[in-house]
Design a protein around this motif. Structure first.
Motif, PDB file in Angstrom:
ATOM      1  N   LEU A  38       0.804  -1.157   0.021  1.00  0.00           N
ATOM      2  CA  LEU A  38       0.111  -0.009  -0.025  1.00  0.00           C
ATOM      3  C   LEU A  38       0.971   1.326  -0.010  1.00  0.00           C
ATOM      4  N   GLU A  39       1.995   1.185   0.714  1.00  0.00           N
ATOM      5  CA  GLU A  39       2.943   2.459   0.850  1.00  0.00           C
ATOM      6  C   GLU A  39       3.508   2.438  -0.569  1.00  0.00           C
ATOM      7  N   LYS A  40       3.792   1.637  -1.329  1.00  0.00           N
ATOM      8  CA  LYS A  40       4.246   1.481  -2.475  1.00  0.00           C
ATOM      9  C   LYS A  40       3.055   2.143  -3.807  1.00  0.00           C
ATOM     10  N   GLY A  41       1.950   2.256  -3.324  1.00  0.00           N
ATOM     11  CA  GLY A  41       1.007   2.865  -4.182  1.00  0.00           C
ATOM     12  C   GLY A  41       0.266   1.785  -4.650  1.00  0.00           C
ATOM     13  N   ASP A  43      -2.840  -0.425  -6.414  1.00  0.00           N
ATOM     14  CA  ASP A  43      -4.271   0.140  -6.342  1.00  0.00           C
ATOM     15  C   ASP A  43      -5.106  -0.752  -5.710  1.00  0.00           C
ATOM     16  N   PRO A  44      -5.991  -0.076  -5.119  1.00  0.00           N
ATOM     17  CA  PRO A  44      -6.946  -0.799  -4.123  1.00  0.00           C
ATOM     18  C   PRO A  44      -7.836  -1.940  -4.485  1.00  0.00           C
ATOM     19  N   GLN A  45      -8.058  -2.049  -5.946  1.00  0.00           N
ATOM     20  CA  GLN A  45      -8.600  -3.039  -6.508  1.00  0.00           C
ATOM     21  C   GLN A  45      -7.651  -4.258  -6.531  1.00  0.00           C
ATOM     22  N   GLU A  46      -6.329  -4.000  -6.649  1.00  0.00           N
ATOM     23  CA  GLU A  46      -5.323  -5.220  -6.527  1.00  0.00           C
ATOM     24  C   GLU A  46      -5.289  -5.599  -5.133  1.00  0.00           C
ATOM     25  N   VAL A  47      -5.479  -4.894  -4.071  1.00  0.00           N
ATOM     26  CA  VAL A  47      -5.558  -5.347  -2.595  1.00  0.00           C
ATOM     27  C   VAL A  47      -6.921  -6.193  -2.516  1.00  0.00           C
ATOM     28  N   ASP A  48      -8.025  -5.753  -2.980  1.00  0.00           N
ATOM     29  CA  ASP A  48      -9.007  -6.612  -3.045  1.00  0.00           C
ATOM     30  C   ASP A  48      -8.932  -8.059  -3.589  1.00  0.00           C
ATOM     31  N   GLN A  49      -8.259  -7.982  -4.919  1.00  0.00           N
ATOM     32  CA  GLN A  49      -7.967  -9.286  -5.462  1.00  0.00           C
ATOM     33  C   GLN A  49      -6.990 -10.157  -4.817  1.00  0.00           C
ATOM     34  N   ALA A  50      -5.935  -9.623  -4.018  1.00  0.00           N
ATOM     35  CA  ALA A  50      -4.898 -10.300  -3.578  1.00  0.00           C
ATOM     36  C   ALA A  50      -5.584 -11.077  -2.109  1.00  0.00           C
ATOM     37  N   VAL A  51      -6.572 -10.035  -1.467  1.00  0.00           N
ATOM     38  CA  VAL A  51      -7.131 -10.720  -0.295  1.00  0.00           C
ATOM     39  C   VAL A  51      -8.281 -11.791  -0.633  1.00  0.00           C
ATOM     40  N   ARG A  52      -8.894 -11.549  -1.657  1.00  0.00           N
ATOM     41  CA  ARG A  52      -9.766 -12.802  -1.914  1.00  0.00           C
ATOM     42  C   ARG A  52      -9.107 -13.989  -2.440  1.00  0.00           C
ATOM     43  N   ALA A  53      -7.760 -13.918  -2.927  1.00  0.00           N
ATOM     44  CA  ALA A  53      -6.963 -14.973  -3.351  1.00  0.00           C
ATOM     45  C   ALA A  53      -6.340 -15.597  -1.957  1.00  0.00           C
ATOM     46  N   TRP A  54      -5.952 -15.018  -1.113  1.00  0.00           N
ATOM     47  CA  TRP A  54      -5.264 -15.456  -0.012  1.00  0.00           C
ATOM     48  C   TRP A  54      -6.204 -16.130   0.898  1.00  0.00           C
ATOM     49  N   MET A  55      -7.833 -15.580   0.865  1.00  0.00           N
ATOM     50  CA  MET A  55      -8.835 -16.050   1.543  1.00  0.00           C
ATOM     51  C   MET A  55      -9.847 -17.034   1.016  1.00  0.00           C
TER      52      MET A  55
END
Length: 87
Positions: A38-41, A43-55
């Motif tokens: 997040l500090e590197k910038g 994209d919020p959509q990438e965060v959502d995709q990553a969390v969905r993949a991990w969980m």
């Protein structure tokens, strides 16, 4: 008949009692990695995709754990039908 059991314990004590692994270090690593991205910038959509993949399997795993827990509890209590197990 209704029986209520209240257990007062911390999450760490509950995990230990049920023999579950301590995932504190893994959780800390995941949070740290998310903060770094997040500090590197990221994209919020990438965060959502990553969390969905991990969980993705978390909810299924929880359901299986609950089934195993209730099966163990039923086995500990014994048969609920008074005619079962009578000799």
């Amino acid at each position: 008949m209704k029986i209520t059991i209240n257990i007062d314990c911390t999450p760490i004590e509950a995990r230990t009692f049920f023999g579950l692994p301590d995932v504190t270090a893994l959780n800390d690593a995941m949070v740290s990695q998310m903060q770094m991205r997040l500090e590197k910038g990221l994209d919020p959509q990438e965060v959502d995709q990553a969390v969905r993949a991990w969980m993705s399997g978390a909810s299924a795993g929880l359901g299986e754990w609950q089934k195993a827990f209730w099966a163990a509890m039923k086995g500990a209590v014994g048969p609920t039908d008074p005619t079962q197990g009578a000799e």
